[in-house]
Design an enzyme around this catalytic site. Structure first.
Site, PDB file in Angstrom:
ATOM      1  N   ARG A  47      46.230  45.778  42.040  1.00 26.60           N
ATOM      2  CA  ARG A  47      45.244  45.049  42.814  1.00 26.60           C
ATOM      3  C   ARG A  47      45.664  45.346  44.362  1.00 26.60           C
ATOM      4  NH1 ARG A  47      47.661  38.880  42.497  1.00 26.60           N
ATOM      5  NH2 ARG A  47      49.827  39.237  42.915  1.00 26.60           N
ATOM      6  N   ASN A  87      42.695  37.126  49.056  1.00 19.69           N
ATOM      7  CA  ASN A  87      43.988  36.506  48.630  1.00 19.69           C
ATOM      8  C   ASN A  87      45.233  37.340  49.279  1.00 19.69           C
ATOM      9  OD1 ASN A  87      45.167  34.550  46.578  1.00 19.69           O
ATOM     10  ND2 ASN A  87      46.101  36.396  45.958  1.00 19.69           N
ATOM     11  N   GLU A  88      46.276  36.376  49.874  1.00 21.05           N
ATOM     12  CA  GLU A  88      47.447  37.026  50.502  1.00 21.05           C
ATOM     13  C   GLU A  88      46.972  38.083  50.996  1.00 21.05           C
ATOM     14  OE1 GLU A  88      50.468  36.546  47.360  1.00 21.05           O
ATOM     15  OE2 GLU A  88      50.858  34.611  47.885  1.00 21.05           O
ATOM     16  N   GLU A 127      49.950  27.602  46.330  1.00 20.23           N
ATOM     17  CA  GLU A 127      50.276  28.058  45.169  1.00 20.23           C
ATOM     18  C   GLU A 127      51.940  27.715  45.405  1.00 20.23           C
ATOM     19  OE1 GLU A 127      50.152  32.248  44.586  1.00 20.23           O
ATOM     20  OE2 GLU A 127      48.141  32.387  45.012  1.00 20.23           O
ATOM     21  N   TRP A 174      58.220  38.170  38.697  1.00 22.16           N
ATOM     22  CA  TRP A 174      58.472  39.351  39.823  1.00 22.16           C
ATOM     23  C   TRP A 174      59.693  39.689  40.303  1.00 22.16           C
ATOM     24  CZ3 TRP A 174      58.755  36.686  44.272  1.00 22.16           C
ATOM     25  CH2 TRP A 174      58.170  35.563  44.560  1.00 22.16           C
ATOM     26  N   GLU A 176      50.969  39.255  34.696  1.00 26.03           N
ATOM     27  CA  GLU A 176      51.721  38.045  34.856  1.00 26.03           C
ATOM     28  C   GLU A 176      51.652  37.133  33.824  1.00 26.03           C
ATOM     29  OE1 GLU A 176      49.029  37.047  38.620  1.00 26.03           O
ATOM     30  OE2 GLU A 176      50.712  37.446  39.555  1.00 26.03           O
ATOM     31  N   PHE A 203      54.010  36.727  31.782  1.00 29.51           N
ATOM     32  CA  PHE A 203      55.254  35.887  31.556  1.00 29.51           C
ATOM     33  C   PHE A 203      55.440  34.912  32.953  1.00 29.51           C
ATOM     34  CE2 PHE A 203      56.724  39.624  29.079  1.00 29.51           C
ATOM     35  CZ  PHE A 203      57.207  38.883  28.167  1.00 29.51           C
ATOM     36  N   HIS A 204      54.555  34.896  33.917  1.00 36.83           N
ATOM     37  CA  HIS A 204      54.501  33.889  34.897  1.00 36.83           C
ATOM     38  C   HIS A 204      54.232  32.460  34.330  1.00 36.83           C
ATOM     39  CE1 HIS A 204      53.912  32.067  38.716  1.00 36.83           C
ATOM     40  NE2 HIS A 204      54.415  33.330  39.510  1.00 36.83           N
TER      41      HIS A 204
HETATM   42  C1  GLA Z   1      50.962  35.581  44.489  1.00 40.76           C
HETATM   43  C2  GLA Z   1      49.317  35.633  44.150  1.00 40.76           C
HETATM   44  C3  GLA Z   1      48.859  35.141  42.920  1.00 40.76           C
HETATM   45  C4  GLA Z   1      49.722  35.605  41.840  1.00 40.76           C
HETATM   46  C5  GLA Z   1      51.142  34.802  42.331  1.00 40.76           C
HETATM   47  C6  GLA Z   1      52.193  34.871  41.293  1.00 40.76           C
HETATM   48  O1  GLA Z   1      51.073  34.177  45.300  1.00 40.76           O
HETATM   49  O2  GLA Z   1      48.407  34.964  45.269  1.00 40.76           O
HETATM   50  O3  GLA Z   1      47.650  35.660  42.622  1.00 40.76           O
HETATM   51  O4  GLA Z   1      50.144  36.706  41.659  1.00 40.76           O
HETATM   52  O5  GLA Z   1      51.800  35.481  43.429  1.00 40.76           O
HETATM   53  O6  GLA Z   1      53.580  34.488  41.632  1.00 40.76           O
END
Ligand code: GLA
Length: 691
Positions: A103, A141-142, A298, A306, A346, A348-349
């Site tokens: 991504r 996003n971020e 978040e 990660w 993700e 396993f998140h």
């Molecule tokens: C970031 C991203 C999310 C996800 C989380 C996982 O904060 O914005 O999409 O990948 O990490 O911790």
């Protein structure tokens, strides 16, 4: 209080969506961030658009009483974008392309990326700007999360334009960058490249502009989307998710363009300083928009995926961490993500709804948290609660960590050391730019402020003149906004305030090894050797006790200041380690080394006593955190033992009058307890110079 998560229904068959809404209601979810990575589902090919599934999901959420924070979905371009338009791909330092398959594989300055992303945003905005379920917009996003810098040709072209805008003439740029050095004089803007892989150090002034440019390109992407949303008639708040102290993006410059600040925070359960570090992050985020609550956009319900090892949270830690956000100004608590992914990186998140379903510790924790947050009385807006401000400045961060300095400084780590001393003492802190000094603070701490803009120096000077206490140093007030020394060398702006004259840096060397020298700069072994080489310490005596400092032992001479502590060892033995100076109605302190451990505590105790600031709660037991938000004091026991805190007030949840609050490990109490002593008189708000 907003409560919810990222929601990615495009990863699941439609049959699951009804169950999602039902379980969201059960968990107390009232908002979701929808479709953050849904671009390829919305636009599977350049001329194919599919909004029906999104209409259906938004309809179901709306019917279930769950509000939508609608994502613009621009953070991960679909495969067809990369295949058809390779010019949208970013590049690394050597010019090699980053390829699709993960991504964020877009060059922020690529006109093609911006055109395609803009079209997506326009269609989403036109379709949903007036939808009653949509209460907020989540842009991108971020920004910059994985890709801190892009060195592509798109970046090259945009950089030249950005520089031409900034300097107008190439002569002005040559001046600003000091290009007479090493034959770097440019004949035109077209001769300039991004700082791609070079044999040795890049020009530091150019690196500073490159950092500004990188932050600005990401901001331009955000602003482009924001403008499109507004043009389509969107009236909902627009935001994007920050990542706390994130070096590539100068969030202070971004903040005015956010209707509300949103932040992602993932404390590492294995980090012994996680409470301090997260508290700093939340204070930084709150301070970006003083007086306005922010949103925790978040966090993880349990383990992430990660880090090299991903332990879960202690029982109760989710509530404790959440309370830290609320205490420090958050009005929304969200998770990544609603339902744990069954495929992808993700899987396993952790999530609100784990693979193991609702018969789980995680589900119990998130439903309990949802109901506890829902039952809280209306929270006061974060007020002018801190009387101490810690200066933390992005431009300085970029400049002070450039290469070829007397010693290597990790600015965030150093800032966190200072922050930690206040946090340990239960003293509330705002995190500000130097230009924001004033504003009613009693004490401003500005460590390692190597790059000090004129406006910042003026604000700090005025702050002391009008009665404030300033603590600054070491390695402070050295260069201007182009990373060049001003005439006169060092401390050219603050010397009169500090009453000292600066002579030299006195870097403290640890164990030097040849690996730490110039040469291969990229291996971990070399990094470790460089770190060891910069890890020397020196002794200084303060109030009869001997402490240690690190990084530097500067040669400083008092002119009108008083010496409070003196170096006891090394080349600077006998010279001042800490000085104090009356200036106007206030006082300015200078530390000529970075004190460590007890030494740091002793210096902080000295300036706390001098400035009269007080902790949120007196005699706070170890492990207990206290933060004030208007009349609300939050107490959090992060320790492993039961603790008792004496505080007179009213329990905000039960209405009971409190005198002594008992807290089991990880327990939280919200106590309404108006501040005892009147805050120092606030200075004029307009003292904040535009940054
Ligand atoms: C970031 C991203 C999310 C996800 C989380 C996982 O904060 O914005 O999409 O990948 O990490 O911790």
């Amino acid at each position: 209080m907003l409560y919810g998560a990222d929601y990615n229904p495009d990863q699941w068959p439609e049959e699951v969506w009804d169950e999602d809404v039902r379980l969201m209601q059960e968990a107390g979810v009232n908002i979701v961030s929808l479709g953050i990575f849904a671009w390829s589902r919305i636009q599977p090919a350049e001329d194919v658009w599919d909004f029906e599934w999104l209409d259906t999901v938004i309809g179901k959420l709306h019917a279930g009483g769950i509000a939508v924070n609608l994502a613009t979905a621009t953070a991960s371009p679909p495969p067809w974008v990369s295949a058809t338009y390779p010019e949208t791909l970013p590049a690394d330092e050597s010019g090699a392309s980053y390829w699709p398959g993960s991504r964020q594989h877009f060059a922020p300055s690529s006109p093609t990326y911006r055109r395609l992303a803009g079209e997506l945003v326009r269609r989403l905005a036109e379709r949903y700007a007036h939808h009653p379920a949509v209460v907020m917009w989540h842009v991108g996003n971020e920004f910059g999360c994985h890709l801190w810098m892009d060195f592509s040709d798109a970046a090259r072209d945009a950089y030249r334009v950005w520089l031409a805008d900034r300097y107008t003439t190439i002569a002005a740029l040559n001046d600003a960058w000091g290009t007479s050095f090493w034959s770097q004089r440019y004949g035109s803007f077209d001769e300039i490249f991004p700082p791609r892989l070079a044999p040795y150090s890049h020009n530091p002034s150019s690196m500073l502009d490159w950092r500004r440019f990188t932050s600005d390109m990401l901001l331009e992407c955000y602003l482009m989307e924001r403008t499109i949303l507004l043009e389509a008639g969107a009236t909902q708040p627009i935001t994007t998710n920050f990542m706390g102290p994130f070096k590539p993006a100068d969030y202070r410059k971004w903040a005015p363009h956010m209707d509300v600040i949103a932040d992602d925070c993932y404390p590492d359960p294995a980090n012994p300083n996680r409470v301090r570090d997260a508290a700093f992050q939340r204070d930084l985020i709150r301070s970006l928009k003083p007086g306005v609550p922010w949103l925790l956009w978040e966090q993880a319900t349990d383990a992430v995926n990660w880090r090299p090892a991903n332990p879960g949270k202690k029982p109760g830690a989710l509530m404790a961490e959440t309370a830290q956000s609320v205490a420090r100004g958050a009005d929304g608590i969200m998770f990544f993500q609603w339902r744990q992914s069954r495929a992808g990186s993700e899987k396993f998140h952790s999530a609100m709804l784990p693979h193991a379903g609702t018969e789980t510790r995680t589900w119990d924790a998130v439903t309990e948290l949802g109901s506890r947050l829902a039952a809280l009385p209306e929270l006061p807006a974060p007020g002018r609660d801190a009387h101490v401000a810690l200066v933390f400045d992005w431009e300085n961060w970029w400049a002070v960590e450039e290469r070829d300095h007397p010693t290597e400084i990790d600015y965030l780590a150093l800032t966190l050391e200072w922050y930690g001393a206040f946090h340990e003492r239960g003293i509330q802190v705002d995190v500000i730019a130097p230009e924001e000094a004033g504003l009613g603070y009693a004490l401003v701490v500005a460590p390692a402020l190597y790059l000090l803009r004129g406006e910042g120096a003026d604000a700090l000077t005025r702050f002391v003149e009008t009665g404030g206490t300033l603590l600054t140093g070491p390695f402070t007030d050295l260069v201007d906004g182009h990373d060049q020394f001003r005439d006169g060398g060092f401390l050219t702006q603050l010397a009169p305030v500090l009453g000292v004259r600066f002579e030299d840096f006195g870097a403290l060397a640890g164990t030097a090894s040849s690996a730490a020298g110039v040469g291969a700069l990229n291996s971990d072994a070399v990094a470790a050797a460089r770190h060891a080489a910069a890890s020397g310490t020196i002794e200084f005596a303060l109030d009869g006790a001997v402490h240690r400092g690190r990084l530097v032992a500067e040669s400083v001479h008092t002119t009108t200041a008083t010496t409070v502590a003196t170096f006891r060892s090394g080349l600077q033995a006998g010279s001042p380690a800490l000085t104090r100076h009356s200036f106007g109605d206030g006082e300015a302190w200078y530390t000529a080394t970075q004190p460590v451990g007890d030494g740091l505590g002793a210096v902080v105790d000295a300036v706390v006593a001098a400035s009269g600031v007080r902790p949120v709660v007196d005699s706070l037991p170890a492990g207990v955190e206290a933060a004030r938000r208007g009349d609300l004091v939050t107490l959090i026991n992060h320790g492993d033992a039961r603790a008792e805190v004496a505080i007179e007030g009213v329990d905000a949840e039960t209405g009971a009058v409190t005198a002594l609050v008992a807290l089991e490990p990880q327990a939280v109490a919200f106590v309404l307890a108006p501040e005892r002593a009147p805050a120092p008189v606030p200075g004029p708000r307009d003292a904040v110079a535009a940054h």
